[in-house]
Write an enzyme that holds these catalytic residues in place. Sequence first.
Site, short mmCIF file in Angstrom:
data_model
loop_
_atom_site.label_atom_id
_atom_site.label_comp_id
_atom_site.label_asym_id
_atom_site.label_seq_id
_atom_site.Cartn_x
_atom_site.Cartn_y
_atom_site.Cartn_z
CG ASN A 77 29.96 28.21 29.48
OD1 ASN A 77 29.56 29.36 29.29
ND2 ASN A 77 31.12 27.93 30.03
N GLY A 78 28.62 29.22 26.46
CA GLY A 78 29.29 29.83 25.31
C GLY A 78 28.31 30.52 24.40
NE ARG A 124 31.44 28.74 34.61
CZ ARG A 124 32.62 28.86 34.04
NH1 ARG A 124 33.70 28.86 34.79
NH2 ARG A 124 32.74 28.98 32.74
CD GLU A 146 40.94 45.81 41.47
OE1 GLU A 146 40.77 46.02 40.26
OE2 GLU A 146 40.42 44.84 42.06
CE LYS A 179 36.95 44.33 42.96
NZ LYS A 179 38.05 43.98 42.11
CG HIS A 221 44.33 68.62 33.01
ND1 HIS A 221 44.82 69.77 32.41
CD2 HIS A 221 45.34 68.13 33.75
CE1 HIS A 221 46.07 69.94 32.77
NE2 HIS A 221 46.42 68.97 33.58
CD GLU A 247 33.62 43.91 40.48
OE1 GLU A 247 33.25 43.12 39.61
OE2 GLU A 247 34.81 43.97 40.85
CB CYS A 275 26.31 29.29 31.38
SG CYS A 275 25.44 30.54 30.44
CD1 TRP A 329 25.89 36.65 33.94
CD2 TRP A 329 26.47 36.66 31.78
NE1 TRP A 329 26.32 37.92 33.62
CE2 TRP A 329 26.68 37.94 32.30
CE3 TRP A 329 26.77 36.42 30.44
CZ2 TRP A 329 27.17 38.98 31.53
CZ3 TRP A 329 27.25 37.46 29.67
CH2 TRP A 329 27.45 38.73 30.22
CE LYS A 347 36.19 35.15 40.53
NZ LYS A 347 36.64 36.42 41.12
O1 M6R Z 1 39.57 35.75 35.11
P1 M6R Z 1 40.13 37.07 34.64
O2 M6R Z 1 41.16 37.62 35.56
O3 M6R Z 1 40.63 37.02 33.23
O4 M6R Z 1 38.88 38.05 34.67
C1 M6R Z 1 39.00 39.36 34.21
C2 M6R Z 1 37.81 40.21 34.64
O5 M6R Z 1 36.62 39.69 34.14
C3 M6R Z 1 37.69 40.31 36.17
O6 M6R Z 1 38.87 40.77 36.75
C4 M6R Z 1 36.54 41.25 36.56
O7 M6R Z 1 36.83 42.55 36.18
C5 M6R Z 1 36.26 41.17 38.06
N1 M6R Z 1 34.85 41.03 38.28
C6 M6R Z 1 36.69 42.38 38.80
O8 M6R Z 1 36.42 42.29 40.16
#
Ligand code: M6R
Length: 610
Positions: free
Chosen positions: A100-101, A27, A483, A487, A506, A490, A2, A75, A605
């Site tokens: 937040n938390g 966030r 990666e 991308k 396999h 997500e 949040c 969130w 984020k």
């Molecule tokens: O801030 P961080 O690099 O620790 O975050 C880790 C992951 O939450 C972050 O990389 C997440 O997987 C991204 N949304 C990927 O695009």
Amino acid sequence: MCGIVGAVSERDVQGILLEGLRRLEYRGYDSAGMAVINGKPEVQRAREVGKVAALADAISANPLAGHLGIAHTRWATHGEPSQVNAHPHMSGDRLAIVHNGIIENYQELREELKAEGFEFTSQTDTEVVAHLIGKNYKAGGNLYNAVKTAIGRLRGAFALAVVHANEPDHLVVCREGSPLVVGVGIGENFIASDQLALLPVTDRFMFLEEGDIADIRKDKIEIHDREGQAVERSISRFEHGADSADKGEYRHYMLKEIYEQPKVIKATMEGRITATRVLEQALGTDAENLLENVRHVQIIACGTSYHAGMVARYWIEDLAGVPCSVEVASEFRYRKHVIQPDTLFLCISQSGETADTLAALRQAKKAGFRAALAICNVPGSSLVRESDLVIMTQAGPEIGVASTKAFTTQLTALLIFTLALARHNGLNAEREADIVKAIHLLPGQVNDVLALDGEIEEMSKAFMDKNHSLFLGRGSQYPVAMEGALKLKEISYIHAEAYPAGELKHGPLALVDSEMPVVTVAPNNDLVEKLKSNLEEVRARGGELFVFADKAADVKPEEGLHVMQIPSVHEITAPIVYTVPLQLLSYHVAVLKGTDVDQPRNLAKSVTVE
Ligand code: M6R
């Protein structure tokens, strides 16, 4: 997860809070709210489901003018996204709180407070905190003491900001496990989860430490640590410029951030390498001593940062000959591990606030690792403050939820670190110079790939109506494939899985048909011939291939085999360059599908809760 923002000022704070929320929306974005104190006996509050724009509309219809206020973008963790679960939460009509938390013992506290007659209107853990503080306040305290007593009962991670209509000249904030920064103004002060929220009003920030509780007035900031000692927290300036968090001419933050990569990769290498050598001292005054004694590296991270760690493992074992293990933080923290002597614990995180990564670091410090090194993008973050040695990436603010420039700058920093470690382990000057020269070429090479954007956009049309996809790579390109798959899934919500290409037969080959596009990264290296055989396996099953390949790899376009030529790059730096076309591909697929590129569903984020 949040975002919280607060302000106390001589001017009306409503606009400051709203702009802060817009900047914190990355966030969390399922609901938003604001509470303001404006001379009336009770707190004025507005809450809306959905994005900050919905709250802005509500407030423009019914303004909340005042000199003291708090606001929140959510969130959801406890309770669905709804107006009743949106923050601020209140106890009575005079006390409001944003949080937040996660409060782990909220059920037990809720039962206790219910038994005492407190009524709950939401399913959140936050409302429990509001009533706990409200109860202390009624018992005769002031707001500061009421908050202080309440947090003694909380287990979990939290950053809180609290106001009371009876005390209209200050807010009380505290942090324990979730980030909170104080923005220092002139005749006004602010708080937020992230300094980006406050850039329109200040560039001077104090980062609260774990356990701090602070009393924020327009002309005074008083902070006490966990032991109740008055403490000073140093003020640092935000160095990236206030407009670094704006979208500028770009349609999305993600696209802007992809295009910033040449610049930020350069910034990350600057001051750390000469034309031919790594400047070890630039990694920290103690770096030389530390690296001399490292016999093993344990990398911990989550998501994209984990993929950066996976690439680094290939480099560390290849160039430094030092054994390296990589694990996602949420797994590492809940299992017993065998610690090799002289192990360096390396955390990678864009935000420096990822709860699992921080928890792993804290465990590691107790468990006897030699030292903790952080690769991080956010100065003043918890990870930076708690690590022994820090290499800052210079990506600048990354707002798009899908990480892009953070990844390529992490890789740049990790490669420089690897070379420094390798020098202590027999890497000769000639090989070091060869790789350092390749690092210098990166900004130009990434620019060359960006020039393929139009062609990649064209290619992306083939993915629009697909539900599944495979990403293949071999060696250090396998994490690049991972990666790329992350991308795509997500932001476009297309199921994407990454495999080391040699693993196809396999099992995953069974999935391949004309409805399953297969994306492959094929730089020219020792494995390229083997990779080409893997591509044949896919073609023979009617799979459609999209291959990003070095010209010298000699992958020829044919029916069902689309090839995009990537400029020739050094084998070691290839993972950085080959990441970029995959970012662009995902971006364009998401745009075509009309998803919310910068704020994809269900994600946030910065994952500051477990
Ligand atoms: O801030 P961080 O690099 O620790 O975050 C880790 C992951 O939450 C972050 O990389 C997440 O997987 C991204 N949304 C990927 O695009």
